[in-house]
Structure formats: structure tokens, C-alpha cells
Write an enzyme that holds these catalytic residues in place. Structure first.
Site, PDB file in Angstrom:
ATOM      1  N   HIS A 122      95.509  53.729  15.559  1.00 39.70           N
ATOM      2  CA  HIS A 122      96.425  52.753  14.954  1.00 39.70           C
ATOM      3  C   HIS A 122      97.458  53.489  14.123  1.00 39.70           C
ATOM      4  CE1 HIS A 122      93.298  49.831  16.015  1.00 39.70           C
ATOM      5  NE2 HIS A 122      94.268  48.942  15.982  1.00 39.70           N
TER       6      HIS A 122
ATOM      7  N   LYS B  38      97.345  51.640   8.454  1.00 41.06           N
ATOM      8  CA  LYS B  38      96.179  50.764   8.577  1.00 41.06           C
ATOM      9  C   LYS B  38      95.104  51.160   7.567  1.00 41.06           C
ATOM     10  CE  LYS B  38      92.903  48.841  11.889  1.00 41.06           C
ATOM     11  NZ  LYS B  38      93.096  47.469  11.347  1.00 41.06           N
TER      12      LYS B  38
HETATM   13  N1  NAI Z   1      93.428  39.930  14.818  1.00 40.38           N
HETATM   14  C1  NAI Z   1      94.486  40.569  15.285  1.00 40.38           C
HETATM   15  O1  NAI Z   1      94.931  40.350  16.435  1.00 40.38           O
HETATM   16  C2  NAI Z   1      95.184  41.541  14.408  1.00 40.38           C
HETATM   17  C3  NAI Z   1      94.703  41.761  13.141  1.00 40.38           C
HETATM   18  N2  NAI Z   1      95.376  42.576  12.286  1.00 40.38           N
HETATM   19  C4  NAI Z   1      94.848  42.635  10.913  1.00 40.38           C
HETATM   20  O2  NAI Z   1      95.734  41.865  10.102  1.00 40.38           O
HETATM   21  C5  NAI Z   1      95.693  42.366   8.770  1.00 40.38           C
HETATM   22  C6  NAI Z   1      97.100  42.627   8.304  1.00 40.38           C
HETATM   23  O3  NAI Z   1      97.645  43.679   9.061  1.00 40.38           O
HETATM   24  P1  NAI Z   1      99.121  44.199   8.654  1.00 40.38           P
HETATM   25  O4  NAI Z   1     100.054  43.023   8.675  1.00 40.38           O
HETATM   26  O5  NAI Z   1      99.424  45.392   9.469  1.00 40.38           O
HETATM   27  O6  NAI Z   1      98.870  44.632   7.135  1.00 40.38           O
HETATM   28  P2  NAI Z   1      99.958  44.814   5.968  1.00 40.38           P
HETATM   29  O7  NAI Z   1      99.335  45.730   4.985  1.00 40.38           O
HETATM   30  O8  NAI Z   1     101.291  45.105   6.570  1.00 40.38           O
HETATM   31  O9  NAI Z   1     100.070  43.334   5.338  1.00 40.38           O
HETATM   32  C7  NAI Z   1      99.048  42.833   4.535  1.00 40.38           C
HETATM   33  C8  NAI Z   1      99.592  41.594   3.862  1.00 40.38           C
HETATM   34  O10 NAI Z   1      98.569  41.030   3.063  1.00 40.38           O
HETATM   35  C9  NAI Z   1      99.120  40.731   1.801  1.00 40.38           C
HETATM   36  N3  NAI Z   1      98.087  40.781   0.771  1.00 40.38           N
HETATM   37  C10 NAI Z   1      97.435  41.859   0.285  1.00 40.38           C
HETATM   38  N4  NAI Z   1      96.601  41.480  -0.696  1.00 40.38           N
HETATM   39  C11 NAI Z   1      96.736  40.133  -0.810  1.00 40.38           C
HETATM   40  C12 NAI Z   1      96.161  39.146  -1.651  1.00 40.38           C
HETATM   41  N5  NAI Z   1      95.258  39.486  -2.584  1.00 40.38           N
HETATM   42  N6  NAI Z   1      96.538  37.855  -1.497  1.00 40.38           N
HETATM   43  C13 NAI Z   1      97.438  37.515  -0.521  1.00 40.38           C
HETATM   44  N7  NAI Z   1      98.038  38.394   0.290  1.00 40.38           N
HETATM   45  C14 NAI Z   1      97.678  39.684   0.133  1.00 40.38           C
HETATM   46  C15 NAI Z   1     100.197  41.749   1.555  1.00 40.38           C
HETATM   47  O11 NAI Z   1     101.137  41.218   0.626  1.00 40.38           O
HETATM   48  C16 NAI Z   1     100.786  41.879   2.947  1.00 40.38           C
HETATM   49  O12 NAI Z   1     101.734  40.856   3.131  1.00 40.38           O
HETATM   50  C17 NAI Z   1      94.797  43.610   8.815  1.00 40.38           C
HETATM   51  O13 NAI Z   1      93.481  43.222   8.454  1.00 40.38           O
HETATM   52  C18 NAI Z   1      94.813  43.994  10.283  1.00 40.38           C
HETATM   53  O14 NAI Z   1      93.651  44.700  10.697  1.00 40.38           O
HETATM   54  C19 NAI Z   1      96.536  43.221  12.635  1.00 40.38           C
HETATM   55  C20 NAI Z   1      97.042  43.051  13.896  1.00 40.38           C
HETATM   56  C21 NAI Z   1      96.398  42.220  14.878  1.00 40.38           C
HETATM   57  O1  LIG Z   2      95.846  46.809  11.824  1.00 40.28           O
HETATM   58  C1  LIG Z   2      96.323  46.615  12.973  1.00 40.28           C
HETATM   59  O2  LIG Z   2      97.500  46.854  13.321  1.00 40.28           O
HETATM   60  C2  LIG Z   2      95.404  46.024  13.981  1.00 40.28           C
HETATM   61  N1  LIG Z   2      94.219  45.662  13.551  1.00 40.28           N
HETATM   62  C3  LIG Z   2      93.267  44.924  14.319  1.00 40.28           C
HETATM   63  C4  LIG Z   2      91.915  45.626  14.268  1.00 40.28           C
HETATM   64  O3  LIG Z   2      91.576  46.144  13.158  1.00 40.28           O
HETATM   65  O4  LIG Z   2      91.233  45.617  15.298  1.00 40.28           O
HETATM   66  C5  LIG Z   2      93.742  44.529  15.693  1.00 40.28           C
HETATM   67  C6  LIG Z   2      94.765  45.423  16.323  1.00 40.28           C
HETATM   68  O5  LIG Z   2      94.117  46.523  16.922  1.00 40.28           O
HETATM   69  C7  LIG Z   2      95.849  45.855  15.386  1.00 40.28           C
END
Ligand code: NAI
Ligand SMILES: O=C(O)C1=N[C@H](C(=O)O)C[C@H](O)C1
Length: 215
Positions: free
Chosen positions: A128, A132
Site C-alpha cells: 500500500h 497507510k
Molecule cells: N474498505 C475499503 O474498501 C477501503 C478501506 N480503506 C480504509 O479506509 C480508512 C481511511 O483510509 P484513507 O482515506 O486512506 O485514510 P486517511 O488517513 O487519508 O483519512 C483518514 C480520515 O479520517 C479522519 N479521522 C481521523 N481521526 C478521526 C476522528 N477521531 N474522528 C473523525 N475523523 C477522523 C481524518 O480526518 C481523515 O479525514 C483506512 O482505515 C483504510 O484502511 C481505504 C481504502 C479502501
Molecule cells: O488504506 C488503504 O488504502 C486500503 N486499505 C484497505 C485495507 O486495509 O485492506 C483496503 C484497500 O486495500 C486500500
């Protein structure tokens, strides 16, 4: 559809807003670590924040009593127990990976698992972007849980990689490799959009993304 985003300023929050507005939906609620804004009550809330944000997410859903689509990873058993509690009142769709490809890969892994015995080595690698925070990825953990043994996990944090997952099955004579690679966050936001639109017709309960895909 009027929707809200928890994790609005994040990589996923911004990608969600881009696709949802293209689909004609209206952002009426947004929440980040230090900010919260609401112009109207949302019909659904999308959460792509962080594990440390989860307690607040629970409080927001308890208060607003609206459906939740959650993709945040790093959640543990206690967090899932809280999601189950919320799901008594509202529909919840949860997935560590909202891409169609990973859900196809999951079915392929279940199939291979029927054929490989203890003579086969199995390892999972994930790559990733450098920002991350959790390791291994939620997807890697989910894929590992499909197999009947503890799996060695390997993680790389490189540049702006959107997400690559590789599962290797090896006997002493051959290797079978299954791999998925995301080239854009749209791989995930498309599944989040599908889920957000579907959840409006669901009764309270806890739903996985495959259940939504198979509907
Ligand atoms: N299920 C899926 O398909 C996917 C899941 N993810 C997951 O989504 C999550 C976010 O990923 P990114 O956007 O890359 O992270 P990022 O770090 O860019 O964004 C995190 C967001 O959460 C907010 N945040 C942090 N602490 C907070 C709090 N206490 N209250 C409210 N908001 C808070 C931040 O302000 C930021 O807007 C991660 O857990 C990642 O693993 C990411 C991509 C795909
Ligand atoms: O943090 C990300 O970007 C992603 N997180 C998810 C995970 O932890 O599996 C899903 C995806 O791979 C992207």
C-alpha cells in the site's frame, strides 16, 4: 440521496465525494478529527476514517439513527460487537475492501483452499501507499481468515500504491499465485456507492459487501 462522510478530508473521503457527486448525490454531513458540519440530516453515512475514530462513529450513528456503510480497517472484535449493536437499529454494511476484484479473489481462495493440504505453503503479501497507518491491511487479514491455518503476512509501504494483495500457494514442485491490484481508489468507491444506494432499502441488520453484490 443525501449522504454524510466520516473521514471527509481523507484520501477515501475525497474520492467518495468525487464519485458520489458525479452520481448526483448531495453531501449534507461531513466529519473529521477536528471538524463536523451538517446542512441537512443525511439518509446514509459513509465511514472511511481510522480505528481511533470508531468510538465517535458509533456515537454519531446512535444519535442520528441512519444507515452506515463502513470501510475503515483496523477494527477489532469489540468494535464489531458495537457494529452488531448498531445493526439492531439501522442497516450496517461493512467491508475491509469494497472492490469487486477482491471479492472475486475471496471466492477463488475458498475454492483453492479445498484442494491444498498441509503439504502446501501459503503466504500473503500486501503493498500500500506510504501513508497507510495499519499493517497488515484489513484485506490481507480478511483473506487470511478464509484459510484453515495461520498465514505468514508480508507488508510493503511504497509510494502511492493503491492496494495490491497476493496469495501464494506452493508445494515442493509448483506455485499457484492469485493477485489483485487496485489502480485507483475508484475500485473501492464504486463498491461504496453501490452499498450506499442499496442500504436505503435494507432493514436493520449487519450485512457484508458480498451479500450486497449477490442481491
Ligand atoms: N474498505 C475499503 O474498501 C477501503 C478501506 N480503506 C480504509 O479506509 C480508512 C481511511 O483510509 P484513507 O482515506 O486512506 O485514510 P486517511 O488517513 O487519508 O483519512 C483518514 C480520515 O479520517 C479522519 N479521522 C481521523 N481521526 C478521526 C476522528 N477521531 N474522528 C473523525 N475523523 C477522523 C481524518 O480526518 C481523515 O479525514 C483506512 O482505515 C483504510 O484502511 C481505504 C481504502 C479502501
Ligand atoms: O488504506 C488503504 O488504502 C486500503 N486499505 C484497505 C485495507 O486495509 O485492506 C483496503 C484497500 O486495500 C486500500
Amino acid at each position: 440521496m443525501k449522504y454524510g462522510i466520516i473521514g471527509y478530508s481523507g484520501r477515501m473521503g475525497q474520492a467518495i465525494e468525487k464519485l458520489f457527486s458525479k452520481a448526483g448525490h448531495k453531501l449534507v454531513y461531513q466529519k473529521d478529527e477536528n471538524s463536523e458540519k451538517e446542512t441537512e440530516k443525511p439518509e446514509v453515512i459513509i465511514d472511511f476514517s481510522l480505528k481511533e475514530a470508531f468510538p465517535k462513529t458509533v456515537r454519531v450513528i446512535e444519535e442520528k439513527k441512519v444507515p452506515l456503510v463502513i470501510g475503515t480497517t483496523g477494527l477489532d472484535e469489540d468494535d464489531f460487537a458495537k457494529l452488531d449493536k448498531l445493526a439492531e437499529e439501522v442497516p450496517v454494511i461493512q467491508s475491509f475492501n469494497f472492490s469487486i476484484g477482491i471479492n472475486i479473489l475471496s471466492e477463488l481462495i475458498k475454492k483453492v483452499n479445498q484442494y491444498v493440504d498441509q503439504d502446501w505453503d501459503i503466504e500473503i503479501s500486501e503493498t500500500h501507499h506510504r501513508f497507510k497507518k495499519d499493517k497488515p491491511s484489513g484485506t490481507a487479514i480478511m483473506l487470511g481468515n478464509l484459510l484453515d491455518r495461520d498465514i505468514e503476512m508480508h507488508s510493503k509501504r511504497l509510494g502511492s500504491e493503491f492496494g495490491e494483495h497476493e496469495v501464494d500457494f506452493a508445494s515442493t514442485g509448483e506455485v499457484l499465485t492469485l493477485k489483485h491490484r487496485a489502480y485507483s481508489r475508484e475500485a473501492f468507491t464504486r463498491g461504496a456507492l453501490l452499498s450506499a444506494e442499496a442500504i436505503l432499502d435494507l432493514k436493520p441488520g449487519f450485512y457484508s459487501f458480498p451479500e450486497i453484490l449477490n442481491n
